[in-house]
Design a protein around this motif. Structure first.
Motif, PDB file in Angstrom:
ATOM      1  N   VAL A 118      -1.881   3.774  20.795  1.00  0.00           N
ATOM      2  CA  VAL A 118      -3.172   3.721  21.456  1.00  0.00           C
ATOM      3  C   VAL A 118      -2.949   3.508  22.943  1.00  0.00           C
ATOM      4  O   VAL A 118      -2.178   2.643  23.346  1.00  0.00           O
ATOM      5  CB  VAL A 118      -4.034   2.571  20.887  1.00  0.00           C
ATOM      6  N   ARG A 119      -3.607   4.323  23.735  1.00  0.00           N
ATOM      7  CA  ARG A 119      -3.471   4.208  25.183  1.00  0.00           C
ATOM      8  C   ARG A 119      -4.462   3.179  25.718  1.00  0.00           C
ATOM      9  O   ARG A 119      -5.632   3.196  25.351  1.00  0.00           O
ATOM     10  CB  ARG A 119      -3.741   5.556  25.829  1.00  0.00           C
ATOM     11  N   THR A 120      -3.985   2.303  26.573  1.00  0.00           N
ATOM     12  CA  THR A 120      -4.837   1.294  27.185  1.00  0.00           C
ATOM     13  C   THR A 120      -5.842   1.983  28.106  1.00  0.00           C
ATOM     14  O   THR A 120      -5.452   2.846  28.898  1.00  0.00           O
ATOM     15  CB  THR A 120      -3.984   0.304  28.013  1.00  0.00           C
TER      16      THR A 120
END
Length: 86
Positions: free
Chosen positions: A2-4
């Motif tokens: 998951v990308r911040t």
């Protein structure tokens, strides 16, 4: 993975980079500049429009070289203005 999510500051910095690159490109076509930098025209379009606000360092370096910009100039013009206390 998951990308911040990006912060508003990171998005603004990406938009400043896009504007700077678009201005530096001038009358040259997106296809021409992208080819000279070794990237796709779609990647350049995303960077210029802020849809790719955090491009890879080597992508930015290749674009800077293709446009005749120094990395120091890009950093100086894309970094947020620092407020000084009076």
């Amino acid at each position: 993975m998951v990308r911040t999510p990006l912060t508003p500051e990171e998005r603004e910095r990406g938009e400043r980079l896009g504007r700077l690159l678009r201005e530096a490109r001038g009358g040259r076509s997106m296809t021409e500049v992208a080819a000279n930098a070794g990237i796709s025209a779609e990647t350049l379009r995303k960077i210029e429009t802020g849809r790719a606000p955090t491009p890879a360092f080597f992508t930015v370096a290749a674009l800077a070289a293709a446009l005749g910009l120094s990395m120091d100039d890009l950093v100086g013009r894309c970094a947020p203005a620092v407020e000084t206390a009076a």
